[in-house]
Enzyme design. Structure first.
Site, PDB file in Angstrom:
ATOM      1  N   HIS A 147       0.780  -1.314   0.147  1.00  0.00           N
ATOM      2  CA  HIS A 147       0.018  -0.145  -0.036  1.00  0.00           C
ATOM      3  C   HIS A 147       0.915   1.125  -0.065  1.00  0.00           C
ATOM      4  O   HIS A 147       0.843   2.271  -0.782  1.00  0.00           O
ATOM      5  CB  HIS A 147      -0.944   0.029   1.280  1.00  0.00           C
ATOM      6  N   HIS A 158       1.445   5.242  -2.699  1.00  0.00           N
ATOM      7  CA  HIS A 158       1.681   6.713  -2.308  1.00  0.00           C
ATOM      8  C   HIS A 158       2.871   7.116  -3.091  1.00  0.00           C
ATOM      9  O   HIS A 158       2.911   8.362  -3.353  1.00  0.00           O
ATOM     10  CB  HIS A 158       2.135   6.687  -1.030  1.00  0.00           C
ATOM     11  N   SER A 214      -4.147   1.116  -4.495  1.00  0.00           N
ATOM     12  CA  SER A 214      -3.430  -0.419  -4.104  1.00  0.00           C
ATOM     13  C   SER A 214      -4.474  -1.199  -3.826  1.00  0.00           C
ATOM     14  O   SER A 214      -4.190  -2.042  -3.276  1.00  0.00           O
ATOM     15  CB  SER A 214      -2.509   0.126  -2.754  1.00  0.00           C
TER      16      SER A 214
HETATM   17 CO    CO Z   1      -1.890   5.257   2.697  1.00  0.00          CO
END
Ligand code: CO
Ligand code: PHE
Length: 294
Positions: free
Chosen positions: A144, A149, A209
């Site tokens: 994730h 990100h 994600s």
């Molecule tokens: Co996050």
């Protein structure tokens, strides 16, 4: 998972039995700023394989659903068949936007999280979910945090937004406004959508994600999608255990940066005086965005 960093910070980490390496939630190995060494030697062949499968599943569904900036940068994560070395990514990221990826043992306290962002360091959890958590994990893991990100940190405007968010977080802590600011993180950094001439695209890491929410967020008729409006957003509660009931749509990263540039001190006061809205509600007269045709 839906990265709840700014929200669930400080929550006791889940501990698992033997065999999960590096150990989840081993905060003893963290420094005072909560960063730690990425314990690369601890990843097993099975971990690398899980990462490879997560990456492959996600990357093939990006076209038409993820924003162009994300798709352009995802290759910067490096070889998709094994968990990357954070230092390699940091080298490229530093050159692009002056950001670094730093390793953390899991969720960290809010203030530590804000301080890292304010110094252009993005904390990435160094352990990976287990195979039985392939489709859903309740807390952020390396997949994730990295896949969701890091690609957009290669975009100069988004990179500046993240730093400004960190500085704003330190201020919000002093103003006791972290709950309002956390909603901004949630509905932009984690679950943001952007309108493009080709249709809606995701830029939020919680969407990018997630195997299921990527399609749901841009094509389902179920959720509401309204234009980004700072005060409206700060009033809006959100879901942490299901797909979002509503999304906020920006026109551009420039718009997001500019809309969040003013001093929030008086804005927090204004928002506190207005009623909180349950997730999924739409106000009379609000413009709704239609999902992409499939
Ligand atoms: Co996050
Ligand atoms: N302008 C905000 C403030 O004064 C800081 C901020 C910028 C917060 C960008 C979030 C995102 O508090």
């Amino acid at each position: 998972m839906k990265g709840a960093k700014a929200v669930n910070a400080g929550v006791a980490p889940v501990t698992y039995g033997e065999g999960t390496r590096p150990p989840r939630g081993d905060y003893a190995r963290a420094r005072a700023d909560y960063t730690c060494e990425q314990d690369y030697a601890q990843y097993t062949a099975a971990d690398h394989d899980t990462y490879r499968r997560l990456y492959a599943r996600q990357v093939q569904q990006l076209p038409g659903k993820a924003c162009d900036e994300f798709i352009a940068a995802v290759a910067q994560l490096g070889a998709p068949e094994r968990i990357p070395h954070f230092d390699d990514i940091s080298e490229r990221l530093m050159q692009a936007t002056g950001w670094q990826v730093v390793s953390v043992p899991g969720l960290i306290p809010e203030e530590a999280f804000f301080a890292l962002l304010a110094s252009r360091k993005f904390p990435v959890t160094d352990w990976l979910r287990r195979p039985e958590e392939f489709d859903y994990i309740v807390e952020p893991d390396v997949f994730h945090d990295l896949f969701g990100h890091v690609p957009l940190l290669f975009n100069p405007v988004f990179a500046d937004y993240m730093q400004a968010y960190g500085a704003g977080g330190l201020k919000a802590s002093r103003l006791d406004a972290c709950e309002l600011l956390a909603r901004l993180y949630w509905y932009t950094v984690e679950f943001g959508l952007i309108a493009t001439p080709q249709g809606l695209r995701a830029y939020g890491a919680g969407i990018l994600s997630s195997a299921g929410e990527l399609t749901y967020s841009v094509t389902s008729n179920e959720p509401e999608r309204v234009a980004f409006d700072l005060r409206r957003l700060m009033r809006s509660k959100y879901k942490i255990d299901s797909y979002q009931a509503n999304y906020f749509v920006i026109d551009s990263f420039d718009q997001l940066f500019e809309a969040t540039a003013p001093d929030f001190t008086p804005i927090y006061r204004e928002v506190r005086a207005l009623p909180t809205m349950e997730a999924g509600l739409v106000l009379p007269g609000e413009r709704r965005f239609s999902p992409n045709a499939v």
